[in-house]
Design a protein around this motif. Structure first.
Motif, short mmCIF file in Angstrom:
data_model
loop_
_atom_site.label_atom_id
_atom_site.label_comp_id
_atom_site.label_asym_id
_atom_site.label_seq_id
_atom_site.Cartn_x
_atom_site.Cartn_y
_atom_site.Cartn_z
N GLY A 100 0.82 -1.21 0.00
CA GLY A 100 0.00 0.00 0.00
C GLY A 100 0.85 1.26 0.00
O GLY A 100 1.98 1.26 0.48
N LYS A 101 0.29 2.33 -0.57
CA LYS A 101 0.96 3.62 -0.57
C LYS A 101 -0.08 4.71 -0.33
O LYS A 101 -1.14 4.73 -0.98
CB LYS A 101 1.66 3.86 -1.91
N ARG A 102 0.22 5.60 0.60
CA ARG A 102 -0.68 6.71 0.86
C ARG A 102 0.10 7.99 1.04
O ARG A 102 1.29 8.00 1.38
CB ARG A 102 -1.52 6.45 2.12
N TYR A 103 -0.59 9.10 0.77
CA TYR A 103 -0.06 10.43 1.04
C TYR A 103 -1.01 11.07 2.06
O TYR A 103 -2.20 11.27 1.78
CB TYR A 103 0.00 11.27 -0.23
N ASN A 104 -0.47 11.36 3.23
CA ASN A 104 -1.30 11.80 4.34
C ASN A 104 -2.38 10.74 4.60
O ASN A 104 -2.06 9.60 4.84
CB ASN A 104 -1.88 13.18 4.06
N ARG A 105 -3.65 11.08 4.47
CA ARG A 105 -4.71 10.11 4.72
C ARG A 105 -5.28 9.51 3.43
O ARG A 105 -6.20 8.68 3.49
CB ARG A 105 -5.84 10.77 5.52
N HIS A 106 -4.74 9.93 2.30
CA HIS A 106 -5.28 9.46 1.01
C HIS A 106 -4.50 8.25 0.51
O HIS A 106 -3.30 8.33 0.27
CB HIS A 106 -5.23 10.58 -0.04
N VAL A 146 7.35 2.78 -6.53
CA VAL A 146 7.47 1.96 -5.33
C VAL A 146 8.16 0.65 -5.67
O VAL A 146 9.06 0.19 -4.95
CB VAL A 146 6.08 1.71 -4.69
N LEU A 147 7.76 0.02 -6.76
CA LEU A 147 8.38 -1.24 -7.17
C LEU A 147 9.87 -1.06 -7.45
O LEU A 147 10.69 -1.91 -7.10
CB LEU A 147 7.68 -1.80 -8.41
#
Length: 206
Positions: A9-15, A47-48
């Motif tokens: 998983g990847k998020r920015y702040n809460r998104h 990310v990969l």
């Protein structure tokens, strides 16, 4: 080479860009990352490739039964993406010579041969700053595809290419990517039509 993704998983702040993504990526079975513009295709690719840190989950790299630890993955990876910059003060030949001090070209390829395969012989000693967008894209593709690495990550690889450049891309895909782990972020069937596995980023959006 194999890359195992577990609950990635990847998020920015809460998104959350994506979440709970599990998949197995294998050499010789090209993978396409698809999704709407802005959905996170490039984020997942980064990310990969190790350019961005994941928020959750695990990424396990393995080659010939041995784990490749994160600090060793750079030497196994090549990336071509619109957001990666070239050193435009160098000539094409100088740029490729500089690149070769970090990673080797595929066996049997010399810099003059690479430039000829790009059909850029006339620009070999010109500064990259004077290249068109299509010429720069050929340089980015050559730097990634023709480098001797087992993992190859491409983001919209034929952007800015004319028909001749697209034909070059397909020739290189057939000639130089067999047996490598290949991941392409794109919605363009011209770029990903041969991919055997697809990751639809919207399936993992939260």
């Amino acid at each position: 080479m194999t890359i195992e993704l577990h609950q990635l998983g990847k998020r920015y702040n809460r998104h959350w860009i994506f979440k709970n993504l599990s998949a197995t990526l294998k050499a010789g079975a090209p993978v396409a990352i698809t999704g709407a513009n802005g959905s996170g295709k490039s984020t997942l690719l980064q990310v990969l490739a190790g350019a961005l840190e994941k928020s959750t989950g695990t990424i396990h790299w393995e080659s010939n039964g041995r784990e490749i630890v994160p600090e060793k993955r750079f030497s196994s990876t090549s990336v071509c993406a619109p957001y990666l910059e070239l050193i435009e003060e160098l000539t094409l030949t100088e740029f490729f010579e500089f690149h070769a001090t970090f990673k080797k070209w595929l066996p049997g390829l010399s810099i003059p041969q690479i430039i000829a395969s790009m059909d850029l012989q006339a620009a070999a000693n010109k500064q990259i700053r004077d290249f068109s967008s299509g010429m720069k894209q050929r340089v980015k593709l050559a730097q990634a595809i023709l480098t001797d690495t087992p993992a190859l990550f491409l983001d919209e690889p034929t952007s800015n290419l004319d028909l001749k450049g697209i034909a070059m891309y397909h020739q290189w895909m057939q000639q130089y990517t067999q047996g490598r782990l290949l991941v392409i972020a794109s919605n363009d069937e011209t770029e990903i039509g041969f991919c055997q596995q697809r990751i639809h980023i919207s399936d993992y959006a939260k």
